[in-house]
Design a protein around this motif. Structure first.
Motif, mmCIF file in Angstrom:
data_model
loop_
_atom_site.group_PDB
_atom_site.id
_atom_site.type_symbol
_atom_site.label_atom_id
_atom_site.label_comp_id
_atom_site.label_asym_id
_atom_site.label_seq_id
_atom_site.Cartn_x
_atom_site.Cartn_y
_atom_site.Cartn_z
ATOM 1 N N MET A 152 38.258 33.560 58.691
ATOM 2 C CA MET A 152 37.317 33.899 57.624
ATOM 3 C C MET A 152 37.899 33.829 56.213
ATOM 4 O O MET A 152 37.156 33.714 55.237
ATOM 5 C CB MET A 152 36.771 35.320 57.841
ATOM 6 C CG MET A 152 35.963 35.484 59.101
ATOM 7 S SD MET A 152 35.385 37.188 59.261
ATOM 8 C CE MET A 152 34.713 37.163 60.913
ATOM 9 N N GLU A 160 32.798 40.785 45.663
ATOM 10 C CA GLU A 160 31.723 40.961 46.642
ATOM 11 C C GLU A 160 31.957 40.129 47.906
ATOM 12 O O GLU A 160 31.749 40.594 49.023
ATOM 13 C CB GLU A 160 30.363 40.600 46.022
ATOM 14 C CG GLU A 160 29.727 41.710 45.236
ATOM 15 C CD GLU A 160 29.550 43.002 46.038
ATOM 16 O OE1 GLU A 160 29.027 42.945 47.157
ATOM 17 O OE2 GLU A 160 29.956 44.069 45.537
ATOM 18 N N GLU A 161 32.395 38.890 47.703
ATOM 19 C CA GLU A 161 32.679 38.025 48.863
ATOM 20 C C GLU A 161 33.872 38.559 49.648
ATOM 21 O O GLU A 161 33.895 38.510 50.883
ATOM 22 C CB GLU A 161 32.937 36.591 48.389
ATOM 23 C CG GLU A 161 33.029 35.606 49.544
ATOM 24 C CD GLU A 161 33.313 34.178 49.096
ATOM 25 O OE1 GLU A 161 33.346 33.297 49.976
ATOM 26 O OE2 GLU A 161 33.514 33.951 47.883
ATOM 27 N N PHE A 163 34.746 41.717 49.909
ATOM 28 C CA PHE A 163 34.259 42.867 50.686
ATOM 29 C C PHE A 163 33.582 42.406 51.970
ATOM 30 O O PHE A 163 33.831 42.943 53.050
ATOM 31 C CB PHE A 163 33.276 43.704 49.847
ATOM 32 C CG PHE A 163 32.482 44.668 50.673
ATOM 33 C CD1 PHE A 163 33.077 45.809 51.203
ATOM 34 C CD2 PHE A 163 31.146 44.432 50.960
ATOM 35 C CE1 PHE A 163 32.349 46.693 51.981
ATOM 36 C CE2 PHE A 163 30.418 45.306 51.741
ATOM 37 C CZ PHE A 163 31.018 46.447 52.257
ATOM 38 N N GLU A 164 32.713 41.402 51.846
ATOM 39 C CA GLU A 164 31.984 40.908 53.017
ATOM 40 C C GLU A 164 32.952 40.333 54.053
ATOM 41 O O GLU A 164 32.829 40.597 55.261
ATOM 42 C CB GLU A 164 30.989 39.835 52.572
ATOM 43 C CG GLU A 164 29.911 39.510 53.591
ATOM 44 C CD GLU A 164 29.033 40.689 53.953
ATOM 45 O OE1 GLU A 164 28.713 40.829 55.137
ATOM 46 O OE2 GLU A 164 28.693 41.488 53.060
ATOM 47 N N THR A 165 33.936 39.576 53.598
ATOM 48 C CA THR A 165 34.896 38.930 54.504
ATOM 49 C C THR A 165 35.746 39.951 55.248
ATOM 50 O O THR A 165 35.891 39.891 56.474
ATOM 51 C CB THR A 165 35.808 37.962 53.714
ATOM 52 O OG1 THR A 165 34.994 37.008 53.043
ATOM 53 C CG2 THR A 165 36.782 37.248 54.632
ATOM 54 N N SER A 167 35.157 43.109 55.717
ATOM 55 C CA SER A 167 34.319 43.961 56.564
ATOM 56 C C SER A 167 33.997 43.278 57.886
ATOM 57 O O SER A 167 34.106 43.882 58.964
ATOM 58 C CB SER A 167 33.019 44.318 55.847
ATOM 59 O OG SER A 167 33.280 44.985 54.647
ATOM 60 N N GLN A 168 33.593 42.008 57.815
ATOM 61 C CA GLN A 168 33.264 41.262 59.042
ATOM 62 C C GLN A 168 34.503 41.083 59.918
ATOM 63 O O GLN A 168 34.425 41.191 61.150
ATOM 64 C CB GLN A 168 32.653 39.899 58.694
ATOM 65 C CG GLN A 168 31.300 39.974 58.013
ATOM 66 C CD GLN A 168 30.246 40.602 58.899
ATOM 67 O OE1 GLN A 168 30.322 40.561 60.117
ATOM 68 N NE2 GLN A 168 29.259 41.220 58.275
ATOM 69 N N SER A 172 34.520 42.840 63.638
ATOM 70 C CA SER A 172 34.596 41.959 64.813
ATOM 71 C C SER A 172 35.898 42.179 65.584
ATOM 72 O O SER A 172 35.941 41.995 66.798
ATOM 73 C CB SER A 172 34.455 40.495 64.397
ATOM 74 O OG SER A 172 35.522 40.116 63.576
ATOM 75 N N ARG A 197 33.568 52.003 50.377
ATOM 76 C CA ARG A 197 32.370 51.902 51.217
ATOM 77 C C ARG A 197 32.734 52.253 52.658
ATOM 78 O O ARG A 197 33.834 51.974 53.106
ATOM 79 C CB ARG A 197 31.795 50.490 51.177
ATOM 80 C CG ARG A 197 31.414 50.065 49.765
ATOM 81 C CD ARG A 197 30.750 48.727 49.737
ATOM 82 N NE ARG A 197 30.690 48.220 48.379
ATOM 83 C CZ ARG A 197 30.222 47.014 48.057
ATOM 84 N NH1 ARG A 197 29.788 46.206 48.974
ATOM 85 N NH2 ARG A 197 30.199 46.635 46.805
ATOM 86 N N LEU A 199 31.668 51.606 56.561
ATOM 87 C CA LEU A 199 30.919 50.702 57.433
ATOM 88 C C LEU A 199 30.485 51.446 58.683
ATOM 89 O O LEU A 199 31.261 52.220 59.249
ATOM 90 C CB LEU A 199 31.801 49.515 57.839
ATOM 91 C CG LEU A 199 32.492 48.747 56.716
ATOM 92 C CD1 LEU A 199 33.426 47.701 57.325
ATOM 93 C CD2 LEU A 199 31.486 48.072 55.816
#
Length: 204
Positions: A152, A160-161, A163-165, A167-168, A172, A197, A199
């Motif tokens: 990833m 922001e990107e 954080f998303e990366t 987190s995923q 997973s 944040r 999750l």
């Protein structure tokens, strides 16, 4: 079973463009029995420097208190905050001086240095540093974290990107490790702000 696997853990730090993110799971267990679902593995040293500690939960808390004490002494003497590289050397020295009866922890250090350049590193329980320019991991879920992060990660991600990366990658990975889980705790740090944040995991 290794003593490092007794409580279970997953910690990861990742670098972005003038920012970094550090994340951990929230489970505290005794082997396969869950004791708490809000355990704090990541701690703030100052606004631009964070440490995540995986390993034995009691040693995590003891080591964190010693490191905060040493950092406050440095602040009093130098009248400034520690640079991430300096703090990594301090952590390494604290761990190495106990090498014959070590703290059963594997730290992940993440910070913003001069010119807002992100710095990340991890080390083993006796302080041998491993530096990286993309991401570092530790804990019982580290094998699956390596795979998820390699798949990833992209260089120069915005906050922001990033954080998303991260987190995923974290969620997973802990799904593939029965000793860690129950969601995650994520900090994304830019030169101007710190975003925290929580999750939700599959069982929340």
């Amino acid at each position: 079973m290794s003593i490092f696997e007794y409580n279970g853990s997953a910690v990861v730090a990742m670098v972005g463009k003038n920012c970094f993110a550090i994340a951990s799971d929230r489970r505290l267990g005794v082997q396969l029995q869950t004791i708490a679902t809000d355990f704090q593995r990541i701690s703030k040293i100052h606004d631009h420097l964070f440490i995540g500690l995986s390993g034995l939960a009691t040693d995590v808390q003891t080591l964190y208190q010693r490191l905060v004490f040493r950092h406050k002494l440095y602040q009093l003497r130098e009248e400034r905050n520690m640079k991430p590289e300096t703090f990594a050397s301090l952590v390494s020295a604290v761990l190495y001086e106990k090498r014959f009866g070590p703290y059963l922890c594997q730290p992940v250090i993440a910070g913003l240095g001069e010119d807002n350049k992100p710095f990340i590193c991890t080390m083993d329980s006796i302080g041998a540093k491993e530096l990286a320019k993309d991401f570092v991991v530790s804990g019982t879920a580290s094998e699956s974290l390596y795979g998820a992060c390699e798949a990833m990660y992209k260089p120069d991600m915005e906050a922001e990107e990033l954080f998303e990366t991260i987190s995923q990658a974290l969620l997973s990975s802990v799904d593939r490790d029965c000793l860690s889980g129950w969601g995650g705790h994520v900090y994304v740090v830019t030169p101007n702000e710190v975003k925290e944040r929580i999750l939700k995991g599959r069982m929340d």
